[in-house]
Motif scaffolding. Structure first.
Motif, short mmCIF file in Angstrom:
data_model
loop_
_atom_site.label_atom_id
_atom_site.label_comp_id
_atom_site.label_asym_id
_atom_site.label_seq_id
_atom_site.Cartn_x
_atom_site.Cartn_y
_atom_site.Cartn_z
N ASN A 24 -31.79 -59.30 27.10
CA ASN A 24 -31.60 -57.92 26.65
C ASN A 24 -30.18 -57.70 26.14
OD1 ASN A 24 -33.94 -55.78 27.26
ND2 ASN A 24 -34.09 -57.46 28.74
N LEU A 25 -29.20 -58.33 26.76
CA LEU A 25 -27.83 -58.20 26.27
C LEU A 25 -27.70 -58.75 24.86
CD1 LEU A 25 -25.75 -59.17 29.43
CD2 LEU A 25 -25.88 -56.91 28.37
N LYS A 26 -28.42 -59.81 24.55
CA LYS A 26 -28.37 -60.39 23.22
C LYS A 26 -29.01 -59.47 22.18
CE LYS A 26 -30.38 -64.34 23.82
NZ LYS A 26 -30.88 -65.70 23.48
N ALA A 27 -29.88 -58.57 22.63
CA ALA A 27 -30.62 -57.72 21.70
C ALA A 27 -29.93 -56.39 21.40
CB ALA A 27 -32.02 -57.44 22.26
N PRO B 162 -33.62 -59.66 36.79
CA PRO B 162 -33.47 -61.12 36.75
C PRO B 162 -32.45 -61.55 35.70
CG PRO B 162 -35.78 -60.52 36.88
CD PRO B 162 -35.02 -59.25 36.67
N GLU B 163 -31.66 -62.57 36.02
CA GLU B 163 -30.56 -62.97 35.15
C GLU B 163 -31.02 -63.29 33.73
OE1 GLU B 163 -26.99 -66.34 35.02
OE2 GLU B 163 -28.13 -65.98 36.86
N LYS B 164 -32.14 -64.01 33.60
CA LYS B 164 -32.63 -64.37 32.27
C LYS B 164 -33.04 -63.14 31.48
CE LYS B 164 -35.94 -67.33 29.85
NZ LYS B 164 -37.05 -68.33 30.00
N GLU B 165 -33.72 -62.21 32.15
CA GLU B 165 -34.15 -60.98 31.48
C GLU B 165 -32.94 -60.15 31.03
OE1 GLU B 165 -36.89 -56.99 32.38
OE2 GLU B 165 -36.78 -58.63 33.85
#
Length: 219
Positions: free
Chosen positions: A145-148, A138-141
């Motif tokens: 994760n990319l931010k982390a 899912p796009e939000k997930e």
């Protein structure tokens, strides 16, 4: 890495194949003079024809991330397989050892932007995953994760290799090692034996088949 000339590997295709087959690496840098390291998957990529880089990512909260903008050289260590070599497998010598394959890659690191990080993750999943695709996340997930995480790319400035495979042994001892490794029953030993068999033509029957003793050779 200490590597006598006889155990160095210079063929790039062999080195590249080893890195790709053993991509769970140890990434090493220093922080305030103290070595720090992270175990992580690293992919070898051909960025432009004939120019290769290493790509990977770590958690943003990982303390090693603080070294990513330091300008220091980084070291990526690739190693596997390895196997104990008993001296009882030699005709004369009584000193045991260990056979192994290791590749050390040195280079400068740069942080990837989000687009390059996403492309790197696509490549990583395509390499290891046969069921789930990036498009299934899912796009939000995915965004969270990319931010982390922080993606990185390491230019390859130097490569040290050690393919320690009993190259300094005479044929009798060499193939005695091969045969005993095959009998051991574990994956590491089988893989070391297979690599050894690729590198030298067998002149003697397998151990246990009245193999003749060579007249001369290094011990």
């Amino acid at each position: 890495m200490y590597s006598p000339k006889y155990s160095q590997e210079s063929d790039w295709d062999t080195i590249a194949a080893f890195i790709r087959q053993n991509g769970f690496a140890l990434l090493v840098s220093t922080e305030n003079g103290v070595p720090v390291g992270t175990h992580l998957p690293v992919e070898l990529e051909e960025k432009t024809p004939g120019t290769f880089v290493l790509r990977g990512h770590i958690a943003r909260k990982n303390p090693q991330a603080a070294t990513f903008t330091s300008g220091q050289p980084f070291l990526a260590v690739f190693m596997d397989p390895h196997a104990y070599i008993s001296s009882s497998w030699y005709e004369k010598e009584k000193i045991p050892t260990w056979n192994y394959i290791a590749v050390h890659v040195y280079g400068q690191l740069q942080v990837l932007d989000e687009a390059a990080l996403t492309a790197s993750l696509h490549g990583l999943m395509d390499h290891y995953e046969s069921t789930v695709k990036m498009s299934d996340i899912p796009e939000k997930e995915l965004h969270n994760n990319l931010k982390a995480i922080i993606g990185f790319e390491i230019s390859i400035n130097r490569i040290d290799t050690r393919f320690k495979l009993s190259q300094n042994r005479n044929d009798h001892d060499y193939f005695s090692v091969v045969d005993h490794l095959k009998e051991s029953g574990d994956d590491h030993s089988f893989r070391i034996a297979a690599e050894m068999e690729k590198r030298r033509e067998r002149k003697y029957p397998a151990a246990g088949n009245n193999a003749p003793t060579p007249e001369s050779g290094p011990v």
